[in-house]
Design an enzyme around this catalytic site. Structure first.
Site, PDB file in Angstrom:
ATOM      1  CG  ASP A 100       6.560  -2.479  -8.511  1.00 58.18           C
ATOM      2  OD1 ASP A 100       7.001  -3.121  -7.517  1.00 58.18           O
ATOM      3  OD2 ASP A 100       5.808  -1.498  -8.381  1.00 58.18           O
ATOM      4  CB  CYS A 157       3.703  -3.776  -6.611  1.00 59.68           C
ATOM      5  SG  CYS A 157       2.069  -3.555  -5.902  1.00 59.68           S
ATOM      6  CB  THR A 163       0.782  -1.493  -1.496  1.00 59.83           C
ATOM      7  OG1 THR A 163       0.364  -1.422  -2.875  1.00 59.83           O
ATOM      8  CG2 THR A 163       1.316  -0.148  -1.046  1.00 59.83           C
ATOM      9  CG  HIS A 168     -13.554 -20.309   1.064  1.00 60.57           C
ATOM     10  ND1 HIS A 168     -14.382 -19.663   1.959  1.00 60.57           N
ATOM     11  CD2 HIS A 168     -13.109 -21.398   1.702  1.00 60.57           C
ATOM     12  CE1 HIS A 168     -14.432 -20.343   3.088  1.00 60.57           C
ATOM     13  NE2 HIS A 168     -13.650 -21.410   2.957  1.00 60.57           N
ATOM     14  CG  HIS A 174     -16.313 -22.509  -1.903  1.00 58.27           C
ATOM     15  ND1 HIS A 174     -16.683 -21.323  -1.317  1.00 58.27           N
ATOM     16  CD2 HIS A 174     -16.042 -23.365  -0.877  1.00 58.27           C
ATOM     17  CE1 HIS A 174     -16.639 -21.441  -0.001  1.00 58.27           C
ATOM     18  NE2 HIS A 174     -16.256 -22.678   0.294  1.00 58.27           N
TER      19      HIS A 174
HETATM   20  C1  RB5 Z   1       5.734   2.035  -6.609  1.00 61.86           C
HETATM   21  O1  RB5 Z   1       6.315   3.124  -5.969  1.00 61.86           O
HETATM   22  C2  RB5 Z   1       4.439   1.655  -5.917  1.00 61.86           C
HETATM   23  O2  RB5 Z   1       3.459   2.596  -6.191  1.00 61.86           O
HETATM   24  C3  RB5 Z   1       4.003   0.276  -6.343  1.00 61.86           C
HETATM   25  O3  RB5 Z   1       5.002  -0.642  -6.050  1.00 61.86           O
HETATM   26  C4  RB5 Z   1       2.739  -0.267  -5.686  1.00 61.86           C
HETATM   27  O4  RB5 Z   1       2.785  -0.160  -4.309  1.00 61.86           O
HETATM   28  C5  RB5 Z   1       1.461   0.181  -6.259  1.00 61.86           C
HETATM   29  O5  RB5 Z   1       0.370  -0.248  -5.870  1.00 61.86           O
END
Ligand code: RB5
Length: 143
Positions: free
Chosen positions: A7, A64, A66, A97, A133
């Site tokens: 994203d 993304c 996080t 694994h 596994h």
């Molecule tokens: C976008 O702002 C953020 O929420 C997305 O990139 C991600 O971290 C969501 O888990």
């Protein structure tokens, strides 16, 4: 073939990873996004998951902000084993694994130096194939 997508929160890191894949002469398909405009990570998680299930790609990389939202989405899809890794030990272990088929990363969590080492570890580590596994992986899809 490697499928890669992010994203807006993972775009910058995705671009670094693509440059790195190109420097290693590894083939990839970029499933977007390619703009800084705010967008919805589930859309991009599903594109790479579908490419794997359709055998268009054998591994995926999803980024993304996080790495959490995009990995949660990918893991809802049967047959997808997405591993959120921010260290090389986990990247190696999840290939050996869990036979993880997607690496998830947080573009706002790790810098490009570490991220590229995690990518290399993930791509270069084979599944161990150990019976225990295989049994556990099959159990995931049994539920
Ligand atoms: C976008 O702002 C953020 O929420 C997305 O990139 C991600 O971290 C969501 O888990």
């Amino acid at each position: 073939m490697i499928g890669i997508a992010s994203d807006h929160g993972g775009l910058e890191l995705k671009q670094e990873i693509i440059k790195h894949l190109e420097s290693r002469n590894l083939e990839y398909i970029d499933y977007g996004t390619n703009s800084n405009e705010s967008c919805d990570y589930p859309v991009y998680a599903r594109k790479v998951a579908k490419a794997i299930l359709d055998s268009e790609c054998d591994k995926g990389i999803l980024i993304c902000g996080t790495g959490i939202g995009i990995s949660i989405t990918a893991n809802r899809i049967k047959g997808i084993r997405a591993a959120l890794c921010h260290d090389t030990f986990s990247a190696q272990a999840t290939r050996e694994h869990n036979d993880a088929n997607i690496l998830a990363l947080g573009g706002r969590v790790v810098g490009p130096g570490l991220a590229l080492k995690i990518v290399d570890t993930f791509l270069d580590t084979p599944f161990s194939g150990d019976e225990r596994h295989v049994r556990r992986i099959n159990l995931i899809d049994d539920f």
